[in-house]
Scaffold this active site. Sequence first.
Site, PDB file in Angstrom:
ATOM      1  N   LYS A  96       0.830  -1.200   0.000  1.00 26.43           N
ATOM      2  CA  LYS A  96       0.000   0.000   0.000  1.00 26.43           C
ATOM      3  C   LYS A  96       0.870   1.259   0.000  1.00 26.43           C
ATOM      4  O   LYS A  96       1.964   1.277   0.565  1.00 26.43           O
ATOM      5  CB  LYS A  96      -0.915  -0.037   1.221  1.00 26.43           C
ATOM      6  CG  LYS A  96      -2.023   0.987   1.256  1.00 26.43           C
ATOM      7  CD  LYS A  96      -2.920   0.718   2.466  1.00 26.43           C
ATOM      8  CE  LYS A  96      -4.003   1.763   2.637  1.00 26.43           C
ATOM      9  NZ  LYS A  96      -4.839   1.499   3.844  1.00 26.43           N
ATOM     10  N   SER A 171      -9.486   2.079   3.137  1.00 25.95           N
ATOM     11  CA  SER A 171      -8.548   2.756   2.264  1.00 25.95           C
ATOM     12  C   SER A 171      -7.642   1.813   1.479  1.00 25.95           C
ATOM     13  O   SER A 171      -6.924   2.257   0.568  1.00 25.95           O
ATOM     14  CB  SER A 171      -7.681   3.708   3.093  1.00 25.95           C
ATOM     15  OG  SER A 171      -6.945   2.999   4.085  1.00 25.95           O
ATOM     16  N   SER A 195     -10.178  -0.531   7.040  1.00 24.41           N
ATOM     17  CA  SER A 195      -9.516  -0.318   5.757  1.00 24.41           C
ATOM     18  C   SER A 195      -8.909  -1.563   5.136  1.00 24.41           C
ATOM     19  O   SER A 195      -8.477  -1.525   3.991  1.00 24.41           O
ATOM     20  CB  SER A 195      -8.431   0.759   5.889  1.00 24.41           C
ATOM     21  OG  SER A 195      -9.011   2.028   6.051  1.00 24.41           O
TER      22      SER A 195
END
Length: 489
Positions: A96, A171, A195
């Site tokens: 990420k 996210s 997330s």
Amino acid sequence: MMSVNQTESSKRAIDGPNDLWRWTGAEIGAAVRHGDISAVEVVESVYARAAAVNPVINSIVHMDRERALAEARALDRRRNAGETLGPLAGVPVSIKLNVDVAGEATSNGNPLWLNRIASEDSGVVSNLRRAGAVVIGRTNTPPYSFRWFTENSVYGRTRNPWSAGVTSGGSSGGAGAAVASGVGPIAHGTDIAGSIRYPAYVNGVVGLRATTGRIPSFQATAPRRYFGLQAISAQGPLTRTISDARLALEAMACDGGIDPIWVDARLRYDDDELPTHVALVDEIDGIDVDREIQQALLSAAAALASAGYTVERVPLPDLKQGMELWESIVMSECRLGMLDAVDAIGDAVISTPVHNMAACAPDLSLSGYAEAIASRDEMRRKWNILFRRYPLVLMPTSCRLPLCWDADQGSVDEMRALLNVQSPLMAVAVCGLPGLHVPTGLARGLPLGVQLVAPAFREMRLLHAGAIIEAAHGTLIQQLWDQRPGFPG
């Protein structure tokens, strides 16, 4: 370099090396270690898959192909020299945008941070590399990793491979969409309000939020963290199978480096695989749970009961109160600078939901903030009391089917309603607990699944129960690849 004496894991029928992107991480690691396939073949296959689907999905937003291939070639040389490789040997993983990878920007989706270059790998990346994983790219995230929707003004929107009309999650939306699309079997994610678990849910994959402190989270590019990040945020893998989630967790958590929050807690307990009492939560006071989600919970409960678990309907500690505590703590900290930083981006797509979340939270004094932290401790005790009788909780991941795009762009009242339906995500996070999302099927053509929650540091109990649910329901991703090859719909 397919060999004649293939291992059992690599005997599945494939069209050729370009089909290796379909393999699980466990299969790839075993085959690379045994010399049945090369790490280079695997990486090239995954990049070929990315070339086919990433222009549509936009899950991977940065790739260093030459570096990845160099890492793969080094692994192959080590194996050929007789070295013993790690459990993730040659397994492609994505990272990420909000954690450090040496030599790359830790932008966290923020267009103002494109020059924030990391000088070294974060602890979780170092751990994955140590296990033999090959980093193939960086996954998209909303600015500051602060939405259940993934898009930003630099890299654009990450699309859900099941439907362009619903969110890819956030996210870790890029991570969830990458795994679902076949761009690597394992993706790294972070979770402060769902997330990991929410993108896993909407993309139809497995998502494990480990206990806060289980996986190192220190970032040299952002060394100072407020209490919320220290005590609530966690990391973990998004994968297609429970077995890959287990492998990834073992690798991610193996060493803490200099992280002051990391806990050297054991992974396995003698009773991890023993049937136990399960608290089933298919109704939540004051919040409507979609009928399809209730049915998924009952189906998962039946699978556990068939395996010897005792399942009973039990009320949880107040989930709405948990969400409100999350709001009180995290949004109080956001008022110390993040709101201004979000406004500096100049993008209403991120500033609107963040300001609306702040408007839903009380504007606390220092004493009010301290009271919220004390109340969090009280809520954690309530969960621990529940776990004494029910060491496993089966509950919704979200109370709604996957949200339509921009469902967080409305009014403050609409945001308040959204926070309520996401309270199963936030209440687990605020207490620092581990949570596992397991897919169970489709509803209205969209992924469906359930959340399992256990006491702190009991992730293996979650994964064993998750494997039972997975075995009863199968995996969704093969359906996506076979029935919707031109996704999204």
